[in-house]
Design a protein around this motif. Sequence first.
Motif, short mmCIF file in Angstrom:
data_model
loop_
_atom_site.label_atom_id
_atom_site.label_comp_id
_atom_site.label_asym_id
_atom_site.label_seq_id
_atom_site.Cartn_x
_atom_site.Cartn_y
_atom_site.Cartn_z
N MET A 100 0.83 -1.20 0.00
CA MET A 100 0.00 0.00 0.00
C MET A 100 0.86 1.24 0.00
SD MET A 100 -3.29 -0.47 2.37
CE MET A 100 -2.80 -1.54 3.69
N SER A 101 2.03 1.16 0.64
CA SER A 101 2.82 2.38 0.66
C SER A 101 3.62 2.57 -0.61
CB SER A 101 3.72 2.43 1.89
OG SER A 101 4.73 1.50 1.81
N THR A 102 3.63 1.58 -1.52
CA THR A 102 4.20 1.89 -2.83
C THR A 102 3.23 2.75 -3.63
OG1 THR A 102 3.32 -0.12 -3.78
CG2 THR A 102 5.58 -0.18 -3.08
N VAL A 103 1.95 2.70 -3.24
CA VAL A 103 1.00 3.56 -3.93
C VAL A 103 1.01 4.96 -3.34
CG1 VAL A 103 -1.41 3.71 -4.62
CG2 VAL A 103 -0.38 1.52 -4.26
N SER A 104 1.60 5.05 -2.15
CA SER A 104 1.58 6.33 -1.45
C SER A 104 2.48 7.31 -2.17
CB SER A 104 2.04 6.12 -0.03
OG SER A 104 3.42 5.93 0.02
N PRO A 105 2.37 8.58 -1.86
CA PRO A 105 3.07 9.59 -2.65
C PRO A 105 4.58 9.44 -2.66
CG PRO A 105 1.47 10.63 -1.23
CD PRO A 105 1.41 9.19 -0.94
N ARG A 106 5.16 8.86 -1.59
CA ARG A 106 6.63 8.89 -1.59
C ARG A 106 7.22 7.88 -2.55
NH1 ARG A 106 10.38 8.59 3.67
NH2 ARG A 106 9.16 10.38 4.29
N TYR A 107 6.68 6.67 -2.57
CA TYR A 107 7.25 5.62 -3.43
C TYR A 107 6.29 5.33 -4.55
CZ TYR A 107 9.73 4.92 0.91
OH TYR A 107 10.46 5.09 2.04
N ASP A 108 5.86 6.36 -5.16
CA ASP A 108 4.80 6.33 -6.13
C ASP A 108 4.97 5.24 -7.19
OD1 ASP A 108 3.51 9.07 -8.10
OD2 ASP A 108 2.56 7.32 -7.23
N ILE A 109 4.06 4.29 -7.24
CA ILE A 109 4.15 3.30 -8.30
C ILE A 109 3.39 3.78 -9.53
CG2 ILE A 109 2.13 1.85 -7.92
CD1 ILE A 109 3.95 -0.53 -8.00
N ALA A 110 2.71 4.91 -9.40
CA ALA A 110 2.02 5.45 -10.55
C ALA A 110 3.00 5.97 -11.59
CB ALA A 110 1.09 6.57 -10.11
N ARG A 111 4.26 6.18 -11.17
CA ARG A 111 5.27 6.57 -12.15
C ARG A 111 5.42 5.50 -13.23
NH1 ARG A 111 10.51 6.92 -8.69
NH2 ARG A 111 9.41 5.61 -7.23
N PHE A 112 5.15 4.26 -12.87
CA PHE A 112 5.34 3.16 -13.80
C PHE A 112 4.02 2.71 -14.37
CE2 PHE A 112 9.57 3.09 -12.54
CZ PHE A 112 9.60 3.24 -11.17
N GLY A 113 3.00 3.49 -14.13
CA GLY A 113 1.74 3.19 -14.76
C GLY A 113 0.90 2.16 -14.06
N ALA A 114 1.15 1.90 -12.79
CA ALA A 114 0.44 0.81 -12.15
C ALA A 114 -0.38 1.26 -10.97
CB ALA A 114 1.44 -0.25 -11.72
N GLU A 115 -0.89 2.47 -11.00
CA GLU A 115 -1.62 2.93 -9.82
C GLU A 115 -3.04 2.43 -9.78
OE1 GLU A 115 -0.95 4.69 -12.35
OE2 GLU A 115 -2.70 5.83 -12.95
#
Lengths: 243, 204, 428
Positions: A90-105
């Motif tokens: 869940m914290s990879t989705v959080s702003p610090r370790y944003d997984i949305a950078r890789f298109g997977a949010e």
Amino acid sequence: MAQGSPRLEIERQKLRVHSPLDQPKSPDDLRARQLRARDLLRGDLEGSDLDAYVEERVATTSLEKLLNVARANSIFPATFGLACCAIEMMSTVSPRYDIARFGAEAFRASPRQADLLILSGRVSIKMAPVIRRIYDQMLEPKWAISMGACSSSGGMFSNYAVVQGADKFMPIDVHVPGCPPRPEALIYAFNKLQEKIKGNPEQGWRSRYQAHGTEEWARGGPGSKPSEEAMEAYAQAREVLGA
Amino acid sequence: MPDAPGLELILAEINRSQPGAVIDTSFDREQAALIVDATQIIGVLTWLKETPGQEYTFLASVHGVDYLPNLPRFAVHYELLNRERYERLRVKALLNDPAAEHEAGADGTPAGTPGGSRPDGVPSGTATQLLPHIDSCVGLFPTANFQEREIYDFFGVVFDGHPDLRRILMPDDYVGWPQRRDFPVGGEPVIFTKDEVTNPGWWQ
Amino acid sequence: MGGAGSAGSLEGRLRDEEVTIGDLKTEIEDRTGATVELAPEQEMMTINMGPHHPATHGVLRLIVDLEGEVVRDLKPIVGYVHTGIEKSCETMNYWKVIPFVERMDYLAYFSNMEAYCGAVEKLIDMEIPRRAKYLRMLHLELNRLHSHLVWLGTSALDLGAMGVYFYCFRDRDKVLDIFEMSTGQRMHTRYFQIGGVAEDIPSGFEKKVRELIVTLNTGIAQYESLLDRNEIFLHRTKGIGIVSRERLLELGVTGPLLRASGDAWDLRKEGGYLAYPEIEFDVPVGTVGDGYDRYRVRLTEMRESLRIIEQCLDGLPEGPWISDDRKYVLPPRAELSTSMESLIHHFKLVTEGFRVAPGEVYNPVESPRGEVGCFILADGSSKPARVHYREPSFVNLQALRDMAVGEYVADLIQTLAMLDPILGGIDR
């Protein structure tokens, strides 16, 4: 004119002296690029110049590679948190370790809509058939990341209740060590998965450092069996130890 | 906690109304405990809950313990709490293992010896009549519902009168009582690359 | 939504009206005037909110009997994350049990460690130094903050407020930075040892924690401004899931759930373990016991935790951070090269571990979810013979049925969120 003909042919010669196109400092020299672009627009680039220009700008690839790149950059993970690793997921989705950078949010709740099953947490024997059923419900192409020590190998829980590794019942593409792995580790695994999807999987440190041949195989290489005497001795030892 | 003299008083009181209920008291490391005969557990708990002056109305925890190789083998512990005075009291109900006695009767070996499992590895005592029985206190303390199911799941202690006694944490069709001391921990040994010689092909 | 003026046009669906959900048959007859004969099997529908569900916090399986949209019965099935921790603990020596035990309730790992270490310290009759007590309290309160932040983030996500999720996790990362600074790990830190804490806090820790206190006070104000008077949130949580205080006590519920229904029961105040009696803090208490009260109680607890942290920092005494009883605690490595006894103690502790005289102990501690108690049976060897945890989530789950029956299915999601179950604790 030299032959006394009344027709006159005007041959235009480009003024190329001191032009950056003649001696480009580097292929990316801005002035050279600008001039070439101007030539293209005018219709002045010809022959091999034109081919080189087009090749540099347009990516030609097979449809498969294109699809793989598209798949890798827009993975839909399934919301599948089992235990503590789920919190780090869940914290990879959080702003610090944003997984949305890789298109997977966009985590999909339904397995039918998801590509990637991130098994985050310990796989107990009661949950294993459920996970298998969910994995079966996912549509091809699908991948699985086994996040954390518990789902990769049973972790610290070597007991009756935990399946010692999720790859006992389903195929896993990337294993992530850690207890729990840091979100950066999960993102690194995610990137590895993306490389694998694009078709150049990372084979590990032995391929990077040309260290094949350092594996500790039995004498005779991989897949060979120990000698007859050795097997007898081991069987005897096992008897004695009551294994 | 009620201190040692207080515990003795409680023992005397309970044994007056329910003779033989409380077998012993224990005050160890500032933890007060009453050791109770399992057949009269409901009476003891009711007395402790309702007597003015005692009023242990909150049941914090019910859990099971396997004392193997000491006998009696099983115990169900009730952690009671009096909220007004903040006093905790443990009630231990000791249970024997009918399976061991059954086997002792059949083979002549003394009860409680380890190695009493059947040859196929299934621990003995899975038939219900070979399991220890105790009355369920769900009527007194509804909080014991899930917790007694857990004790049944892990130790095989049957709670008579429980509304819904079935396994809670293990799969429904699991055979065996995992947290008994003679149940194997399970799991697999860790295999290293150097074990290629003894376990050829482990990496496949 | 219609205000007071147009209340008549929306029949019976505004929360501020009294709605009694009655029998399906009488409801249909009341509304349509027709007499209905319903076959029994048409009334109830049993659905399975399976272990894999976006709204169950972890792998909780609920078998819900529905009549229309109203929940009539609820059976939770747990065990999908059962890890056999209690059994594994019997094979490790006392020191090695600590990492196992902290993975039970995986958001409140410091509370798990405190329950266990406190229990062992009671068994071996060891008094830990004051600095260790304060450091433990500091980390326990930071953990409470962390647990409530994750709870708020995921609950708001369940109810649809996605923004709160991102804010909470942003702040949670700041708390985890503090943990990483003092213990080296973000989660599951193995920081509490038998006899104190593993390492002293580094320099710069105090400054960072004080900054965190300021940031989090603003953060909590942010969440409050987002949710406190949010109309949708209010409509979804007010008046939902009310269970009377007596019933909660019968069911053994403790923690913020009990406090929300009006009972100021907090083991930090009542039991007074570690150095809590020296710290001033309040225990927030609700009035009605609905979802909104539970939310408010936890938010206020976050603020109180910040207060406690500040007092811990202000009053942090100097001294050793772990007991120097070498029989139970590893000697510092510098001593190993000079003192033979330290070497022997070190060797013995690392290979066999310390032995504990036979006895039993039950140590309760206030975790963010309620009373977590650790029961240890020691049989004289270096491994515990039985470790059992009385987990608050396991016992609180029994209250879910009382809370959800009679309400709509959508409210079930909200009730489950406000119950704050952690499946690792339930299943162990």
